[in-house]
Design a protein around this motif. Structure first.
Motif, PDB file in Angstrom:
ATOM      1  N   GLU A  72       0.826  -1.210   0.000  1.00 30.88           N
ATOM      2  CA  GLU A  72       0.000   0.000   0.000  1.00 30.88           C
ATOM      3  C   GLU A  72       0.862   1.262   0.000  1.00 30.88           C
ATOM      4  N   LEU A  73       2.110   1.144   0.411  1.00 32.84           N
ATOM      5  CA  LEU A  73       3.000   2.290   0.485  1.00 32.84           C
ATOM      6  C   LEU A  73       3.927   2.411  -0.723  1.00 32.84           C
ATOM      7  N   ALA A  74       3.859   1.438  -1.632  1.00 33.75           N
ATOM      8  CA  ALA A  74       4.652   1.516  -2.864  1.00 33.75           C
ATOM      9  C   ALA A  74       4.024   2.583  -3.753  1.00 33.75           C
ATOM     10  N   GLN A  75       4.809   3.569  -4.145  1.00 35.88           N
ATOM     11  CA  GLN A  75       4.276   4.687  -4.922  1.00 35.88           C
ATOM     12  C   GLN A  75       4.806   4.661  -6.342  1.00 35.88           C
ATOM     13  N   GLY A  76       3.955   4.347  -7.274  1.00 35.88           N
ATOM     14  CA  GLY A  76       4.343   4.372  -8.679  1.00 35.88           C
ATOM     15  C   GLY A  76       5.454   3.381  -8.987  1.00 35.88           C
ATOM     16  N   GLU A  77       6.082   3.580 -10.099  1.00 32.70           N
ATOM     17  CA  GLU A  77       7.163   2.694 -10.526  1.00 32.70           C
ATOM     18  C   GLU A  77       8.452   3.073  -9.807  1.00 32.70           C
ATOM     19  N   ALA A  78       9.143   2.083  -9.312  1.00 29.05           N
ATOM     20  CA  ALA A  78      10.393   2.322  -8.586  1.00 29.05           C
ATOM     21  C   ALA A  78      11.485   2.782  -9.545  1.00 29.05           C
ATOM     22  N   VAL A  79      12.285   3.725  -9.085  1.00 29.05           N
ATOM     23  CA  VAL A  79      13.460   4.159  -9.846  1.00 29.05           C
ATOM     24  C   VAL A  79      14.548   3.131  -9.579  1.00 29.05           C
ATOM     25  N   THR A  80      15.130   2.594 -10.636  1.00 31.11           N
ATOM     26  CA  THR A  80      16.154   1.560 -10.506  1.00 31.11           C
ATOM     27  C   THR A  80      17.358   1.908 -11.375  1.00 31.11           C
ATOM     28  N   ILE A  81      18.389   1.117 -11.196  1.00 33.95           N
ATOM     29  CA  ILE A  81      19.577   1.216 -12.037  1.00 33.95           C
ATOM     30  C   ILE A  81      19.917  -0.204 -12.489  1.00 33.95           C
ATOM     31  N   GLY A  82      20.391  -0.346 -13.695  1.00 27.79           N
ATOM     32  CA  GLY A  82      20.795  -1.655 -14.190  1.00 27.79           C
ATOM     33  C   GLY A  82      22.110  -2.089 -13.568  1.00 27.79           C
ATOM     34  N   ALA A  83      22.238  -3.369 -13.331  1.00 27.69           N
ATOM     35  CA  ALA A  83      23.436  -3.902 -12.683  1.00 27.69           C
ATOM     36  C   ALA A  83      24.706  -3.568 -13.453  1.00 27.69           C
ATOM     37  N   ASP A  84      24.618  -3.476 -14.756  1.00 27.04           N
ATOM     38  CA  ASP A  84      25.801  -3.217 -15.572  1.00 27.04           C
ATOM     39  C   ASP A  84      25.934  -1.763 -16.000  1.00 27.04           C
ATOM     40  N   ASP A  85      25.086  -0.883 -15.440  1.00 26.56           N
ATOM     41  CA  ASP A  85      25.207   0.552 -15.712  1.00 26.56           C
ATOM     42  C   ASP A  85      26.426   1.104 -14.972  1.00 26.56           C
ATOM     43  N   ASP A  86      27.079   2.079 -15.576  1.00 28.82           N
ATOM     44  CA  ASP A  86      28.289   2.621 -14.955  1.00 28.82           C
ATOM     45  C   ASP A  86      27.952   3.623 -13.849  1.00 28.82           C
ATOM     46  N   ILE A  87      28.979   3.972 -13.092  1.00 23.46           N
ATOM     47  CA  ILE A  87      28.823   4.844 -11.926  1.00 23.46           C
ATOM     48  C   ILE A  87      28.293   6.217 -12.322  1.00 23.46           C
ATOM     49  N   GLN A  92      23.967  10.080 -11.823  1.00 25.08           N
ATOM     50  CA  GLN A  92      22.990  10.921 -12.501  1.00 25.08           C
ATOM     51  C   GLN A  92      21.571  10.547 -12.073  1.00 25.08           C
ATOM     52  N   THR A  93      21.274   9.254 -11.972  1.00 25.72           N
ATOM     53  CA  THR A  93      19.951   8.793 -11.552  1.00 25.72           C
ATOM     54  C   THR A  93      19.661   9.214 -10.123  1.00 25.72           C
ATOM     55  N   MET A  94      20.643   9.049  -9.242  1.00 32.73           N
ATOM     56  CA  MET A  94      20.453   9.431  -7.844  1.00 32.73           C
ATOM     57  C   MET A  94      20.219  10.938  -7.720  1.00 32.73           C
ATOM     58  N   ALA A  95      20.979  11.723  -8.472  1.00 33.68           N
ATOM     59  CA  ALA A  95      20.829  13.176  -8.412  1.00 33.68           C
ATOM     60  C   ALA A  95      19.493  13.621  -9.003  1.00 33.68           C
ATOM     61  N   GLN A  96      19.153  13.076 -10.142  1.00 32.90           N
ATOM     62  CA  GLN A  96      17.920  13.467 -10.824  1.00 32.90           C
ATOM     63  C   GLN A  96      16.688  13.196  -9.962  1.00 32.90           C
ATOM     64  N   HIS A  97      16.692  12.076  -9.262  1.00 24.47           N
ATOM     65  CA  HIS A  97      15.529  11.684  -8.453  1.00 24.47           C
ATOM     66  C   HIS A  97      15.725  11.961  -6.966  1.00 24.47           C
ATOM     67  N   GLN A  98      16.877  12.550  -6.623  1.00 21.78           N
ATOM     68  CA  GLN A  98      17.231  12.887  -5.241  1.00 21.78           C
ATOM     69  C   GLN A  98      17.061  11.675  -4.319  1.00 21.78           C
ATOM     70  N   LEU A  99      17.767  10.602  -4.678  1.00 20.42           N
ATOM     71  CA  LEU A  99      17.690   9.344  -3.943  1.00 20.42           C
ATOM     72  C   LEU A  99      18.963   9.091  -3.152  1.00 20.42           C
ATOM     73  N   ARG A 100      18.811   8.492  -2.014  1.00 25.29           N
ATOM     74  CA  ARG A 100      19.948   8.099  -1.186  1.00 25.29           C
ATOM     75  C   ARG A 100      20.275   6.619  -1.350  1.00 25.29           C
ATOM     76  N   ARG A 101      19.352   5.892  -1.981  1.00 27.58           N
ATOM     77  CA  ARG A 101      19.573   4.470  -2.262  1.00 27.58           C
ATOM     78  C   ARG A 101      18.785   4.096  -3.507  1.00 27.58           C
ATOM     79  N   VAL A 102      19.346   3.192  -4.289  1.00 24.33           N
ATOM     80  CA  VAL A 102      18.722   2.785  -5.550  1.00 24.33           C
ATOM     81  C   VAL A 102      18.768   1.263  -5.672  1.00 24.33           C
ATOM     82  N   PRO A 103      17.618   0.646  -5.944  1.00 24.30           N
ATOM     83  CA  PRO A 103      17.626  -0.798  -6.214  1.00 24.30           C
ATOM     84  C   PRO A 103      18.356  -1.081  -7.526  1.00 24.30           C
ATOM     85  N   VAL A 104      19.092  -2.172  -7.533  1.00 25.44           N
ATOM     86  CA  VAL A 104      19.843  -2.590  -8.717  1.00 25.44           C
ATOM     87  C   VAL A 104      19.158  -3.820  -9.290  1.00 25.44           C
ATOM     88  N   ILE A 105      18.839  -3.750 -10.586  1.00 25.91           N
ATOM     89  CA  ILE A 105      18.159  -4.876 -11.223  1.00 25.91           C
ATOM     90  C   ILE A 105      19.002  -5.441 -12.364  1.00 25.91           C
TER      91      ILE A 105
END
Length: 138
Positions: A72-87, A92-105
């Motif tokens: 019930e607390l999941a809001q919209g689609e989760a912001v993720t990063i691909g496992a093979d995406d570079d730093i 950039q993803t963390m800054a754009q979405h102002q995230l302190r943690r990102v799930p890796v898929i």
């Protein structure tokens, strides 16, 4: 090239969408973490649940933590990063979405989590002030 897979905390535990927020809080306490990915019965990522979500959206709102489900607390689609995406893409993803943690898929499967602590341990010459400014809310 350093990738998200290289610096992530692997084997991230999920809280299931149908688990109560109370169960999620106990799981967080046991793991010593302040956030958990929310996964459905299909093991697909549905969102993130933080200790702050529990306090603000459940406890402070006077809701029963045994009756509210994590899903019930999941809001919209989760912001993720691909496992093979570079730093650079990760930052950039963390800054754009102002995230302190990102799930890796990897494909659609959750394989880990990258948090600020992971970045500070693995960047060669980290400028923590710039990273914090980029992802901190105003």
């Amino acid at each position: 090239m350093t990738t998200a897979r290289d610096i992530m905390t692997a084997d991230a535990s999920c809280v299931r969408t149908d688990q109560s927020v109370q169960e999620a809080a106990i799981q967080m306490a046991g793991l010593g973490v302040g956030a958990l990915p929310i996964c459905g019965q299909d093991d697909k990522l549905k969102g993130m649940l933080t200790d702050r979500d529990i306090v603000v959206k459940v406890l402070a709102a006077g809701k029963d933590s045994h009756a509210v489900h994590a899903g019930e607390l999941a809001q919209g689609e989760a912001v993720t990063i691909g496992a093979d995406d570079d730093i650079a893409e990760l930052l950039q993803t963390m800054a754009q979405h102002q995230l302190r943690r990102v799930p890796v898929i990897d494909g659609h499967t959750l394989v880990g989590l990258v948090a600020l602590a992971d970045l500070t341990r693995h960047l060669e010459d980290p400028d923590i002030g710039l990273i914090m400014d980029a992802i901190s809310l105003d």
